[in-house]
Motif scaffolding. Structure first.
Motif, PDB file in Angstrom:
ATOM      1  N   ALA A  60      18.759  -9.405  -2.464  1.00  0.00           N
ATOM      2  CA  ALA A  60      17.943  -9.474  -4.064  1.00  0.00           C
ATOM      3  C   ALA A  60      16.840  -9.935  -3.853  1.00  0.00           C
ATOM      4  O   ALA A  60      16.102  -9.715  -4.404  1.00  0.00           O
ATOM      5  CB  ALA A  60      18.505  -8.695  -5.164  1.00  0.00           C
ATOM      6  N   PHE A  61      16.921 -11.453  -3.547  1.00  0.00           N
ATOM      7  CA  PHE A  61      16.621 -12.337  -4.457  1.00  0.00           C
ATOM      8  C   PHE A  61      15.282 -12.830  -2.889  1.00  0.00           C
ATOM      9  O   PHE A  61      14.997 -14.048  -3.310  1.00  0.00           O
ATOM     10  CB  PHE A  61      17.359 -13.536  -4.691  1.00  0.00           C
ATOM     11  N   GLY A  62      15.971 -11.984  -2.098  1.00  0.00           N
ATOM     12  CA  GLY A  62      14.638 -12.632  -1.012  1.00  0.00           C
ATOM     13  C   GLY A  62      14.569 -12.484   0.645  1.00  0.00           C
ATOM     14  O   GLY A  62      16.041 -11.570   0.937  1.00  0.00           O
ATOM     15  N   GLU A  63      14.616 -12.954   1.701  1.00  0.00           N
ATOM     16  CA  GLU A  63      14.923 -12.816   3.203  1.00  0.00           C
ATOM     17  C   GLU A  63      14.314 -13.465   4.044  1.00  0.00           C
ATOM     18  O   GLU A  63      13.504 -14.880   3.449  1.00  0.00           O
ATOM     19  CB  GLU A  63      14.260 -11.511   3.895  1.00  0.00           C
ATOM     20  N   ASN A  64      15.031 -13.805   5.091  1.00  0.00           N
ATOM     21  CA  ASN A  64      15.027 -15.228   6.139  1.00  0.00           C
ATOM     22  C   ASN A  64      14.699 -14.756   7.510  1.00  0.00           C
ATOM     23  O   ASN A  64      15.922 -13.566   8.011  1.00  0.00           O
ATOM     24  CB  ASN A  64      16.248 -16.169   5.909  1.00  0.00           C
ATOM     25  N   GLU A  65      13.627 -14.951   8.254  1.00  0.00           N
ATOM     26  CA  GLU A  65      13.621 -14.888   9.396  1.00  0.00           C
ATOM     27  C   GLU A  65      14.434 -16.062  10.203  1.00  0.00           C
ATOM     28  O   GLU A  65      14.267 -16.859  10.414  1.00  0.00           O
ATOM     29  CB  GLU A  65      12.209 -14.683  10.144  1.00  0.00           C
ATOM     30  N   SER A  66      15.415 -15.183  11.722  1.00  0.00           N
ATOM     31  CA  SER A  66      15.669 -15.793  12.638  1.00  0.00           C
ATOM     32  C   SER A  66      14.608 -16.614  13.572  1.00  0.00           C
ATOM     33  O   SER A  66      13.133 -16.433  13.173  1.00  0.00           O
ATOM     34  CB  SER A  66      16.809 -15.164  13.585  1.00  0.00           C
TER      35      SER A  66
END
Length: 279
Positions: A219-225
């Motif tokens: 809910a606070f964001g996303e992060n890509e590999s």
């Protein structure tokens, strides 16, 4: 006595046990207040806001003084703090609640807002809302890709993808595309918080170069590999034709050069040499 009589009532006067404090020349003062939403969450050091609706339920225009109190001593502000509302209409103020940096997660503050008539301070109404402190959660950490390996060539067009779970992730999105920009992915799959593998279903992927990555989401964001590439090639290369040494040749040299038909681009060969024809 019977008959018609003229009675003069002054504001605030009591006649026959009836108090006429809210009436003025046949008019009435009244107010209703409501706060929305009634419950909000925020992080320590953050601010949450509420809409405070003030309805003039009387028959005279009136102004209302707004006051806010709470049970935790947090920072409260009302803007504006005075509302002038025509009869039968509504106006809205904003309640801002500043959560202290030291606030403990899961604690609550109960806030009361009162609207008081400036025409008659005995006329008022109040409503309550709650501010709740949540845990400070950051975006998830990035997943680490495990397989297929970067640059791998495979004849399996239904490969299995594997990665590590992103810390604090609520879900993972797998993207597989024949374009490195991922504008139109061949596979775009949203998976759960603990999912770390996915197998392509039949009929599988076409023979082509592919890029893949995983996005960890909460809910606070996303992060890509990072991004890896692999090649699917399900068509076997043509059988090579042996050149030299010729079949059954007898050689008296220790260093022998082996030749065969010229290889196709992107094809590699394994050479097997044995003193047994069965290898």
């Amino acid at each position: 006595p019977s008959g018609c009589h003229e009675v003069v009532i002054s504001e605030g006067e009591t006649k026959g046990n009836i108090n006429f404090g809210n009436f003025f020349l046949g008019a009435m003062l009244d107010v209703e207040i409501s706060i929305s939403p009634s419950y909000r969450e925020g992080l320590p050091g953050g601010t949450v806001e509420y809409a405070v609706d003030v309805w003039n339920m009387g028959s005279l225009d009136d102004s209302y003084t707004l006051d806010a109190t709470d049970n935790s001593g947090w920072g409260l502000s009302l803007s504006p703090s005075v509302l002038s509302v025509p009869a039968g209409q509504k106006k809205t103020a904003t309640l801002s609640v500043t959560i202290p940096e030291s606030a403990v997660p899961s604690t609550e503050d109960k806030i009361l807002v009162t609207a008081t008539s400036q025409g008659d301070q005995s006329v008022s109404d109040l409503d309550m809302c709650i501010a709740h402190v949540t845990e400070a959660v950051a975006p998830p950490s990035a997943s680490t890709l495990k397989s297929p390996a970067d640059g791998m060539i495979t004849n399996d067009n239904t490969p299995t993808f594997e990665w590590t779970i992103g810390a604090n992730a609520d879900s993972h999105r797998l993207l597989v595309d024949n374009d490195p920009d991922f504008t139109s992915p061949e596979e775009n799959v949203l998976l759960g918080a603990t999912d770390n593998t996915y197998t392509i279903s039949a009929p599988g992927l076409a023979d082509e170069n592919y890029s893949w990555k995983v996005i960890a989401i909460n809910a606070f964001g996303e992060n890509e590999s990072s991004t890896r590439t692999f090649l699917i090639d399900t068509i076997a290369p043509p059988t090579p034709t042996l050149g030299s040494p010729e079949n059954n040749a007898v050689e008296n040299i220790l260093t022998q050069i082996f030749t065969w038909t010229e290889p196709e681009a992107g094809v590699s060969y394994d050479i097997q040499i044995d003193n047994e024809i069965s290898f």
